[in-house]
Design a protein around this motif. Sequence first.
Motif, mmCIF file in Angstrom:
data_model
loop_
_atom_site.group_PDB
_atom_site.id
_atom_site.type_symbol
_atom_site.label_atom_id
_atom_site.label_comp_id
_atom_site.label_asym_id
_atom_site.label_seq_id
_atom_site.Cartn_x
_atom_site.Cartn_y
_atom_site.Cartn_z
ATOM 1 N N GLU A 1 -12.347 16.426 43.059
ATOM 2 C CA GLU A 1 -11.356 16.033 42.054
ATOM 3 C C GLU A 1 -10.663 14.736 42.450
ATOM 4 O OE1 GLU A 1 -9.393 19.468 39.633
ATOM 5 O OE2 GLU A 1 -9.231 19.990 41.742
ATOM 6 N N SER A 2 -10.374 14.609 43.745
ATOM 7 C CA SER A 2 -9.732 13.392 44.235
ATOM 8 C C SER A 2 -10.648 12.186 44.057
ATOM 9 C CB SER A 2 -9.363 13.557 45.712
ATOM 10 O OG SER A 2 -8.796 12.381 46.230
ATOM 11 N N ASP B 1 -11.660 20.370 45.730
ATOM 12 C CA ASP B 1 -10.437 19.563 45.788
ATOM 13 C C ASP B 1 -10.769 18.112 46.101
ATOM 14 O OD1 ASP B 1 -8.811 21.686 45.171
ATOM 15 O OD2 ASP B 1 -8.268 22.141 47.238
ATOM 16 N N LYS C 1 -11.554 24.176 35.205
ATOM 17 C CA LYS C 1 -11.864 22.795 35.576
ATOM 18 C C LYS C 1 -13.357 22.480 35.561
ATOM 19 C CE LYS C 1 -7.808 22.354 38.596
ATOM 20 N NZ LYS C 1 -7.346 22.078 39.984
ATOM 21 N N LEU D 1 -13.078 11.821 41.837
ATOM 22 C CA LEU D 1 -13.189 11.517 40.410
ATOM 23 C C LEU D 1 -11.927 10.839 39.892
ATOM 24 C CD1 LEU D 1 -14.888 14.797 39.123
ATOM 25 C CD2 LEU D 1 -15.940 12.536 39.323
ATOM 26 N N LYS D 2 -10.780 11.314 40.379
ATOM 27 C CA LYS D 2 -9.494 10.762 39.945
ATOM 28 C C LYS D 2 -9.346 9.307 40.376
ATOM 29 C CE LYS D 2 -4.500 11.520 40.366
ATOM 30 N NZ LYS D 2 -3.438 12.380 40.969
ATOM 31 N N ASN D 3 -9.766 9.024 41.620
ATOM 32 C CA ASN D 3 -9.609 7.672 42.158
ATOM 33 C C ASN D 3 -10.753 6.742 41.771
ATOM 34 O OD1 ASN D 3 -7.159 8.244 43.547
ATOM 35 N ND2 ASN D 3 -8.318 9.265 45.165
ATOM 36 N N LYS D 4 -11.777 7.321 41.136
ATOM 37 C CA LYS D 4 -12.927 6.539 40.676
ATOM 38 C C LYS D 4 -13.468 5.638 41.787
ATOM 39 C CE LYS D 4 -11.385 6.552 35.868
ATOM 40 N NZ LYS D 4 -11.016 5.742 34.678
ATOM 41 N N ASN E 1 -21.255 15.536 35.359
ATOM 42 C CA ASN E 1 -20.359 14.826 36.287
ATOM 43 C C ASN E 1 -20.636 15.238 37.729
ATOM 44 O OD1 ASN E 1 -18.267 15.940 33.837
ATOM 45 N ND2 ASN E 1 -18.556 13.744 34.054
#
Length: 251
Positions: A118-119, A115, A29, A121-124, A52
């Motif tokens: 990642e959350s 973790d 990742k 980044l995923k939810n922007k 990032n």
Amino acid sequence: MKIKAIIVDDESRARSFLKNLCSRYFGDKIEIIDECNSVASALISIQKNTPNLVFLDIQMPDENGFELLSKFENIPFEIIFTTAHKEFAIEAIRKSALDYLVKPIDVNDFKVAIDRLESALKNKLNLNRYQLLAENLNQPASGKQRIAFPTKTGFEIIHVNKIIFCKSDGSYTFIQTTEQQHYTSKSFKEIGELLESEIKFLKVHRSYLINAEYVKNFKSDIYVLEMTSGDEIPVSDKSFNKKELIDAITK
């Protein structure tokens, strides 16, 4: 797509350790694309590599990690701070809903931070938590500070001095402010830790934390605090200290 990351730390051992953690636990990742030993070299690398994520050491000889942030009008990357010391800056970081790792870095803490990253980044999430950090760094332990509380949909920013009381509600915490009600996914214990440095906040019950500024009356016969909002807060007669409440109100 892998997360492109840069490690900024003046200690080579610390950089190697963090790089090995990323490789061992999140090699699929995270890709470490550069290592920097100063703010100056980090600025060049960030402009060149557009990462990032930046693992950012707070204490460095020439410039500290926060000075790197001041070089950007808008920060286009996520940050996980690293530090060998627990200091007032850590409180400001936590209140801004940002992650940090205390050296020597614990593997479990590292996994939790990734973790959460990642959350995010995923939810922007579009909340400018770095601007909030800068504000809170300039106002340590002040009622003027603001806190970013995580919710189901992202974050809500609340002024500390507008919080009337907090109440434990299972895995959530209910927060009553002078303007509205909030629910945050932070536990009651975590909320207490965030507000423990604020002189006006007192834990008067295992499930309640109150802001002494909003106490209207203490009903000593039934051990209940009446707040200016009209709410009545039960008091634990074993832990409640009336002198502490009076001191908090009068300061």
